[in-house]
Design a protein around this motif. Sequence first.
Motif, PDB file in Angstrom:
ATOM      1  N   PRO A 114     -13.825 -30.051  43.265  1.00  0.00           N
ATOM      2  CA  PRO A 114     -12.702 -30.791  42.660  1.00  0.00           C
ATOM      3  C   PRO A 114     -11.443 -29.658  42.563  1.00  0.00           C
ATOM      4  N   ALA A 115     -11.730 -28.455  42.171  1.00  0.00           N
ATOM      5  CA  ALA A 115     -10.637 -27.393  41.771  1.00  0.00           C
ATOM      6  C   ALA A 115      -9.885 -27.119  43.093  1.00  0.00           C
ATOM      7  N   GLU A 116     -10.681 -26.839  44.259  1.00  0.00           N
ATOM      8  CA  GLU A 116     -10.217 -26.473  45.310  1.00  0.00           C
ATOM      9  C   GLU A 116      -9.464 -27.945  46.161  1.00  0.00           C
ATOM     10  N   ALA A 117     -10.181 -28.980  45.706  1.00  0.00           N
ATOM     11  CA  ALA A 117      -9.467 -30.100  46.395  1.00  0.00           C
ATOM     12  C   ALA A 117      -8.228 -30.511  45.820  1.00  0.00           C
ATOM     13  N   ALA A 128     -17.826 -21.370  36.367  1.00  0.00           N
ATOM     14  CA  ALA A 128     -18.512 -22.068  37.571  1.00  0.00           C
ATOM     15  C   ALA A 128     -18.402 -20.735  38.860  1.00  0.00           C
ATOM     16  N   GLN A 129     -17.542 -20.205  38.928  1.00  0.00           N
ATOM     17  CA  GLN A 129     -17.631 -18.967  39.823  1.00  0.00           C
ATOM     18  C   GLN A 129     -18.652 -17.943  39.736  1.00  0.00           C
ATOM     19  N   THR A 178      -7.584 -30.810  38.426  1.00  0.00           N
ATOM     20  CA  THR A 178      -6.368 -30.309  37.758  1.00  0.00           C
ATOM     21  C   THR A 178      -6.582 -30.073  36.451  1.00  0.00           C
ATOM     22  N   TYR A 179      -7.846 -30.414  36.063  1.00  0.00           N
ATOM     23  CA  TYR A 179      -8.157 -30.214  34.498  1.00  0.00           C
ATOM     24  C   TYR A 179      -8.895 -28.940  34.172  1.00  0.00           C
ATOM     25  N   VAL A 180      -9.689 -28.480  35.258  1.00  0.00           N
ATOM     26  CA  VAL A 180     -10.612 -27.355  35.005  1.00  0.00           C
ATOM     27  C   VAL A 180      -9.987 -26.000  35.418  1.00  0.00           C
ATOM     28  N   LEU A 181      -8.710 -26.422  36.211  1.00  0.00           N
ATOM     29  CA  LEU A 181      -7.595 -25.212  36.482  1.00  0.00           C
ATOM     30  C   LEU A 181      -6.582 -25.154  35.703  1.00  0.00           C
ATOM     31  N   SER A 182      -6.571 -26.313  34.488  1.00  0.00           N
ATOM     32  CA  SER A 182      -5.240 -26.081  33.526  1.00  0.00           C
ATOM     33  C   SER A 182      -5.440 -25.025  32.646  1.00  0.00           C
ATOM     34  N   PHE A 237     -10.974 -29.961  52.270  1.00  0.00           N
ATOM     35  CA  PHE A 237     -11.383 -30.680  51.130  1.00  0.00           C
ATOM     36  C   PHE A 237     -11.631 -29.510  50.194  1.00  0.00           C
ATOM     37  N   ALA A 238     -12.561 -28.622  50.196  1.00  0.00           N
ATOM     38  CA  ALA A 238     -13.047 -27.624  49.571  1.00  0.00           C
ATOM     39  C   ALA A 238     -12.944 -26.213  50.465  1.00  0.00           C
ATOM     40  N   SER A 239     -12.027 -25.443  50.611  1.00  0.00           N
ATOM     41  CA  SER A 239     -12.026 -24.423  51.690  1.00  0.00           C
ATOM     42  C   SER A 239     -13.177 -23.363  51.767  1.00  0.00           C
ATOM     43  N   SER A 240     -13.605 -23.305  50.459  1.00  0.00           N
ATOM     44  CA  SER A 240     -14.714 -22.149  50.660  1.00  0.00           C
ATOM     45  C   SER A 240     -16.298 -22.863  50.750  1.00  0.00           C
ATOM     46  N   LEU A 241     -16.058 -23.988  50.784  1.00  0.00           N
ATOM     47  CA  LEU A 241     -17.417 -24.893  51.171  1.00  0.00           C
ATOM     48  C   LEU A 241     -17.528 -25.379  52.439  1.00  0.00           C
ATOM     49  N   ASP A 242     -16.434 -25.878  52.948  1.00  0.00           N
ATOM     50  CA  ASP A 242     -16.372 -26.842  53.984  1.00  0.00           C
ATOM     51  C   ASP A 242     -16.681 -25.958  55.247  1.00  0.00           C
ATOM     52  N   GLN A 243     -17.692 -26.736  56.062  1.00  0.00           N
ATOM     53  CA  GLN A 243     -18.297 -26.131  57.150  1.00  0.00           C
ATOM     54  C   GLN A 243     -18.393 -27.370  58.264  1.00  0.00           C
ATOM     55  N   ALA A 244     -18.050 -27.019  59.630  1.00  0.00           N
ATOM     56  CA  ALA A 244     -18.265 -28.122  60.632  1.00  0.00           C
ATOM     57  C   ALA A 244     -19.796 -27.941  61.406  1.00  0.00           C
TER      58      ALA A 244
END
Lengths: 95, 496
Positions: B321-324, B385-386, B370-374, B213-220
């Motif tokens: 959402p950017a990562e997603a 945000a970063q 898509t919008y915030v990365l465009s 989903f969001a690779s820098s945040l996801d954790q099991a």
Amino acid sequence: MSVDKDTVRRIARLARIAVPEARIAPMADELNGIFQWVEMLGEVDAEGVPAMTSVAAQKLKWRKDEVSDGGQADALTQNAPDSEDHFFIVPKVVE
Amino acid sequence: MAASNDLISMTLAQARDALRDGKVSSRELTGAFVSAIEAAKPLNAFITESGEQALKMADASDQRIAKGEGGALEGLPLAIKDLFCTRGTRTTAASKILGEFVPPYESTVTQNLWDAGAVMLGKTNLDEFAMGSSNETSFFGPVFNPWRANDSNANLVPGGSSGGSAAAVAADLCLAATGTDTGGSIRQPAAVTGRVGLKPTYGRCSRFGIVAFASSLDQAGPMTKTVRDAAIMLKTMASVDAKDSTSADLAVPDYEQLMEGSIKGLRVGIPKEYRIDGVPAEIDALWTRGADWLKAQGAEIVEVSLPHTKYALPTYYIVAPAEASSNLARYDGVRFGYRAADPKDITDLYERSRGEGFGAEVQRRVLIGTYVLSAGYYDAYYAKAQKLRTLIARDFTSAFDQCDVLLTPATPGPAFAIGSKTADPLEMYLNDVFTVTVNLAGLPGIAVPAGLTANGLPLGLQLIGKAFDEGTLLRAARAVEEAADFKHSPAKWWSV
């Protein structure tokens, strides 16, 4: 910044998602609601703050550039909606 | 043989000891859970049940136990969030776009569980691609919370995104379950179902084979009945994995051992910014009670400040959402999953497969991303945000100069009614207000059941630890657990 219907159409195109015409205006409203809320980040002066590039303290690991896996064409194509002889079938791309 | 109700209500630790002592077989235990799952269909906690396979795994476990070869989780039946790829068993991420995807590989976390002897009961329901806080965005329908208010028969949400796992643990449909947590998806559902949910430090569990989903945040992490069970599960789920370049190069300690012991002298921080408007008085009172419990056991309570707390959710709704949008670019209708019928060209194939295959919330987030990365918006949104993320992480670093763990509420309220928050995405997002900061900073957090509302619904407290200090976190969580002495379970209204 406000998202209008043309912007929704443009980003939907960039994202390769077919959004039905009836959903364009509601989607613009939903996105505007979210972006207006996000505007609060403007209150923070983050001048000179480095952007986070990694949440973990460790450096990204390196490995030798060599093949460690492969030869799995069957496994790779077993879930394809359409495939033949280990190729993925798609509509004609080049005339 | 014990009655089936006694079997399924055991904790993971109790079942482990009963199996080891030969008081019960894995087949008996697994059979009891398979029947309980069968009877609990109204909850919709599972997307795929694998009862037959579970019984085979149980038989194999019984043989290994007989030979004295059992692993750490030998013969223990677990439920797996349907975001973990399981070889040969359909994995859906609760999305139409994955279609009948049957992974030819196994996620590292689940492989670790099977290597330790665990038994898989099935794959649990979730919000589509783990995007949601109520399990209502699933293509396979909502999950019902096993809990109902004592003055109403209304169906409530189990939280999300790991709603099926939370419901399965609370309803005694498994001994424990796996979850994933990107903004609160383990802790929030655990809290509103009266159970324990642990999000480990980023990098502690491998992300290999978990639908991204969001690779820098996801954790099991584990979802369990007790803190001890969470410690047992984490010991096996965590590993150093060459298949995930962000997996931490740190040996996995014995959390069950680290969890033991007194909290005398432990410094517990109370972040003042977590007192927010609109949170029910019951939650505030519970938080104060939690601090009193820890103080009574010898902890020192310190007020700390996390000044950027209120910016965490909007920061999250740019970063995630950017990562997603980037991660979900792989669903193209070509290599696997759903493909729209009769595409007229390749672009039509992509656009309609994704338009028909992704649900409303997933589409919304991909478009935001898509919008915030465009071009033209990147600096205003994503880059900003970063930077905020750096400030949020620094807040925690400063706070941890003054304390060892933080104590906060887990959620801004108890479980709410199905359909009551789906009209307004923002209202739904606010459910993660207390949990999301932890993901942005990569820290471990745990939700522990701590009390009931006046109308009988569970509420949890959250503890937040330093990076890779799950041992101290679990020890503090155990202190809360013991003081709260939460023994409540939902009435089994769903049993037909």
